[in-house]
Design an enzyme around this catalytic site. Sequence first.
Site, mmCIF file in Angstrom:
data_model
loop_
_atom_site.group_PDB
_atom_site.id
_atom_site.type_symbol
_atom_site.label_atom_id
_atom_site.label_comp_id
_atom_site.label_asym_id
_atom_site.label_seq_id
_atom_site.Cartn_x
_atom_site.Cartn_y
_atom_site.Cartn_z
ATOM 1 N N THR A 16 0.833 -1.203 0.000
ATOM 2 C CA THR A 16 0.000 0.000 0.000
ATOM 3 C C THR A 16 0.870 1.257 0.000
ATOM 4 O OG1 THR A 16 -1.561 -1.230 1.386
ATOM 5 C CG2 THR A 16 -1.965 1.110 1.143
ATOM 6 N N ARG A 20 7.903 -2.733 2.767
ATOM 7 C CA ARG A 20 8.111 -2.831 4.216
ATOM 8 C C ARG A 20 8.460 -4.245 4.590
ATOM 9 N NH1 ARG A 20 3.349 1.044 6.596
ATOM 10 N NH2 ARG A 20 3.944 2.720 5.192
ATOM 11 N N SER A 116 6.607 3.840 8.589
ATOM 12 C CA SER A 116 5.468 4.594 9.109
ATOM 13 C C SER A 116 5.183 4.313 10.583
ATOM 14 C CB SER A 116 4.257 4.302 8.234
ATOM 15 O OG SER A 116 3.222 5.202 8.536
ATOM 16 N N HIS A 117 3.989 3.804 10.861
ATOM 17 C CA HIS A 117 3.559 3.605 12.251
ATOM 18 C C HIS A 117 4.036 2.267 12.815
ATOM 19 C CE1 HIS A 117 0.866 1.902 9.371
ATOM 20 N NE2 HIS A 117 0.513 1.024 10.287
ATOM 21 N N LYS A 129 10.177 3.922 0.298
ATOM 22 C CA LYS A 129 9.085 4.288 -0.589
ATOM 23 C C LYS A 129 9.624 5.291 -1.589
ATOM 24 C CE LYS A 129 6.127 7.143 1.471
ATOM 25 N NZ LYS A 129 4.925 7.811 1.963
ATOM 26 N N ASP A 280 2.291 9.993 13.581
ATOM 27 C CA ASP A 280 2.913 8.668 13.522
ATOM 28 C C ASP A 280 4.409 8.772 13.198
ATOM 29 O OD1 ASP A 280 2.766 9.359 10.825
ATOM 30 O OD2 ASP A 280 2.422 7.294 10.178
ATOM 31 N N ASP A 282 6.397 8.574 10.608
ATOM 32 C CA ASP A 282 6.922 9.413 9.539
ATOM 33 C C ASP A 282 6.147 10.713 9.364
ATOM 34 O OD1 ASP A 282 4.739 7.894 8.655
ATOM 35 O OD2 ASP A 282 5.369 7.991 6.573
ATOM 36 N N ASP A 284 2.917 11.455 8.763
ATOM 37 C CA ASP A 284 1.811 11.701 7.837
ATOM 38 C C ASP A 284 0.446 11.411 8.442
ATOM 39 O OD1 ASP A 284 2.217 8.985 7.813
ATOM 40 O OD2 ASP A 284 2.416 8.785 5.640
ATOM 41 N N ARG A 285 0.412 10.756 9.612
ATOM 42 C CA ARG A 285 -0.887 10.504 10.243
ATOM 43 C C ARG A 285 -1.110 11.448 11.415
ATOM 44 N NH1 ARG A 285 -2.202 4.114 10.440
ATOM 45 N NH2 ARG A 285 -1.408 3.594 8.370
ATOM 46 N N THR A 348 -7.804 2.344 -1.046
ATOM 47 C CA THR A 348 -6.932 2.650 0.085
ATOM 48 C C THR A 348 -5.516 2.967 -0.387
ATOM 49 O OG1 THR A 348 -8.211 1.315 1.621
ATOM 50 C CG2 THR A 348 -5.884 1.605 2.131
ATOM 51 N N GLU A 367 -8.200 9.590 4.774
ATOM 52 C CA GLU A 367 -8.413 8.160 4.951
ATOM 53 C C GLU A 367 -8.800 7.896 6.402
ATOM 54 O OE1 GLU A 367 -5.948 5.323 2.420
ATOM 55 O OE2 GLU A 367 -4.452 6.710 3.188
ATOM 56 N N GLU A 368 -9.497 6.785 6.594
ATOM 57 C CA GLU A 368 -9.911 6.428 7.950
ATOM 58 C C GLU A 368 -8.731 6.096 8.852
ATOM 59 O OE1 GLU A 368 -9.113 3.175 8.828
ATOM 60 O OE2 GLU A 368 -8.403 2.959 6.743
ATOM 61 N N SER A 369 -7.586 5.824 8.247
ATOM 62 C CA SER A 369 -6.416 5.387 9.012
ATOM 63 C C SER A 369 -5.634 6.590 9.551
ATOM 64 C CB SER A 369 -5.525 4.536 8.117
ATOM 65 O OG SER A 369 -5.240 5.218 6.900
ATOM 66 N N LYS A 380 -0.291 12.601 2.783
ATOM 67 C CA LYS A 380 -1.061 13.006 3.944
ATOM 68 C C LYS A 380 -0.115 13.708 4.911
ATOM 69 C CE LYS A 380 -1.057 8.298 5.924
ATOM 70 N NZ LYS A 380 -0.859 7.255 4.901
ATOM 71 N N ARG A 500 -8.739 -6.186 7.824
ATOM 72 C CA ARG A 500 -9.370 -4.961 8.300
ATOM 73 C C ARG A 500 -10.854 -5.040 7.974
ATOM 74 N NH1 ARG A 500 -4.842 -2.566 9.699
ATOM 75 N NH2 ARG A 500 -3.186 -2.055 8.223
HETATM 76 C C1 VG1 Z 1 -2.650 1.331 5.803
HETATM 77 C C2 VG1 Z 1 -3.910 2.179 5.832
HETATM 78 C C3 VG1 Z 1 -3.932 3.090 4.610
HETATM 79 C C4 VG1 Z 1 -2.663 3.923 4.565
HETATM 80 C C5 VG1 Z 1 -1.446 3.021 4.609
HETATM 81 C C6 VG1 Z 1 -0.159 3.794 4.693
HETATM 82 O O1 VG1 Z 1 -2.663 0.481 4.686
HETATM 83 O O2 VG1 Z 1 -5.053 1.375 5.878
HETATM 84 O O3 VG1 Z 1 -5.080 3.891 4.676
HETATM 85 O O4 VG1 Z 1 -2.626 4.702 3.400
HETATM 86 O O5 VG1 Z 1 -1.505 2.176 5.752
HETATM 87 O O6 VG1 Z 1 -0.161 4.661 5.774
HETATM 88 P P1 VG1 Z 1 -3.095 -1.085 4.772
HETATM 89 O O7 VG1 Z 1 -2.892 -1.652 3.405
HETATM 90 O O8 VG1 Z 1 -2.243 -1.708 5.836
HETATM 91 O O9 VG1 Z 1 -4.511 -1.079 5.207
HETATM 92 V V1 VG1 Z 1 1.306 5.088 6.488
HETATM 93 O O10 VG1 Z 1 1.060 6.220 7.648
HETATM 94 O O11 VG1 Z 1 1.902 3.663 6.734
HETATM 95 O O12 VG1 Z 1 2.303 5.725 5.254
HETATM 96 CO CO CO Z 2 2.805 7.112 8.149
#
Ligand code: VG1
Ligand code: CO
Length: 545
Positions: A16, A20, A116-117, A129, A280, A282, A284-285, A348, A367-369, A380, A500
């Site tokens: 996504t 990773r 990321s998180h 990325k 988070d 990096d 972006d959240r 997503t 996004e919901e995340s 983001k 999910r």
């Molecule tokens: C998750 C979230 C998605 C987000 C992605 C990257 O992906 O659901 O909304 O864009 O992480 O976010 P997945 O495929 O695990 O549902 V981040 O902050 O990791 O760059």
């Molecule tokens: Co992130």
Amino acid sequence: MKTISTTPFADQRPGTSGLRKKTRIFMQPGYLENFVQAVFNSVREEIGAGFGAETLVVGGDGRYHNRAAVQTILRMAAANGFARVLVGRGGILSTPAVSAVIRRRNALGGLVLSASHNPGGVDADFGIKYNVRNGGPAPESVTARIYEETLKITHYLTLDHSDVDIEREGSLRLGDTEVTIIDPLADYTAVMEELFDFEALRALFQSGFRMQFDAMSAVTGPYARHILEERLGAEAGTVINGTPLEDFGGHHPDPNLAHAAQLVEAMNKDGAPDLGAACDGDGDRNLILGQNFFVTPGDSLAVICEHAQSAIPGYRTGLAGVARSMPTSTAADRVAETLGIPAYETPTGWKFFGNLMDAGLCTICGEESFGTGSNHVREKDGLWAVLCWLSILATTRKPVGEVVREHWRRFGRSYYQRHDYEGLEVAAASAMVDALRDKLQTLNGAEFAGSRVAWADDFSYTDPVDGSVSARQGLRILLEDGSRIICRLSGTGTEGATLRLYVERYLADGGEGAIEEVVAPLVNAAGQLLELRERCGRDAPTIIT
Ligand code: VG1
Ligand code: CO
């Protein structure tokens, strides 16, 4: 220049958001090198020229292996003939800051080092990325080509050169390439200053407004200290966990109610600050909290859209459109309808918003995340969302909870939850989702969770700008009463599979209902339909957000 022979790794398909893996996988000889060379090969082919006039941006969230990876990339970028490489001091650049630097410095693209998180450390996660010229994540067409390159790679290019000093700003030469170590805060802060009324926000803090910002020992610490404390005059100590650590202090740098526990506690006790926020790994959240009040990401997106024009100078001329990922609550759609602007529904992942923003079709996305952002960059942006909320609070002079309640009274409320089932056995999880996909056709018209199925499909997206089609983006069941049940497998995990399950029920009831009670029928019906217990042995999710 040295040419090093290598053989492909079969598992370098970007998910996504980039590639990773466990950190130790990235530390294997050739692993990072193969992927980076694959990026360079596919980009070179795409632009049909060398990199002799091009700039590359490199930075990461400061997690374990960040610095070593930067050194590897610098040698490879020089050997591959880049004119310039811009590196954040100390190897640090948040994801939205990389996007800002690419755009402001006219770079070809950037490499972001982050998972990321996900937790960091030698036994935790690492990631990389590639972002393209517009500053956004590489679209699917590009990641697909990168993956093909990883499968046929035979060699990579590097230099015999010792590590360069990335701890001090300035320029140096690496082969024929100019490497410039930049202030990681400068471009990003400049973008924020263009959008927001810093004077008005200073006045807000001067009036006694208090906030707590939890940087979760990750990349936003220096950004938040600089912008909130130094520029906007928030009191010292507003930013907690503000120093980026290689292991994020042993925590998940994931801004939700479970992982931002310290902030949640501070916001739920007497004398809590007016606003609580966290970002988070990096940057972006974002998580937004009021006193004893959690703003869901879907509501946050909707409220930001509702108030953007009146509260934020950067959006004074109004919004062109709004976009959200398919599983994200429909709250923003209702605001868009009232504003008379289009609402887009994408798969997503932030990469799907880039085309819409480039074409001027939408201004704000979410996004919901816990991801929200706008066309100021192509990622983001966690701190941007915090500054949006500060602006809304400065304009309305109301508490966070009241702003959201007013929104519910005006637009109704999307009662929304995401249930994650982590660490599932991969084969069982895929079989479960496949079985449901096969069943979708038969569901139409069936009774479900007190309503009836109006539509069920596997979401397929046709990009309105370039016509590209992304199929199989999540199973969705839409009910006649407007409720939605969505499930998909995560594309960012590094271990096992994560299911999910997203549920949403819309009620125009003023919003004071109890969330668990409202969504329980949907959660139960979905669990039975998926046969979660029978197939994966699970009765309860790992985490609810
Ligand atoms: C998750 C979230 C998605 C987000 C992605 C990257 O992906 O659901 O909304 O864009 O992480 O976010 P997945 O495929 O695990 O549902 V981040 O902050 O990791 O760059
Ligand atoms: Co992130």
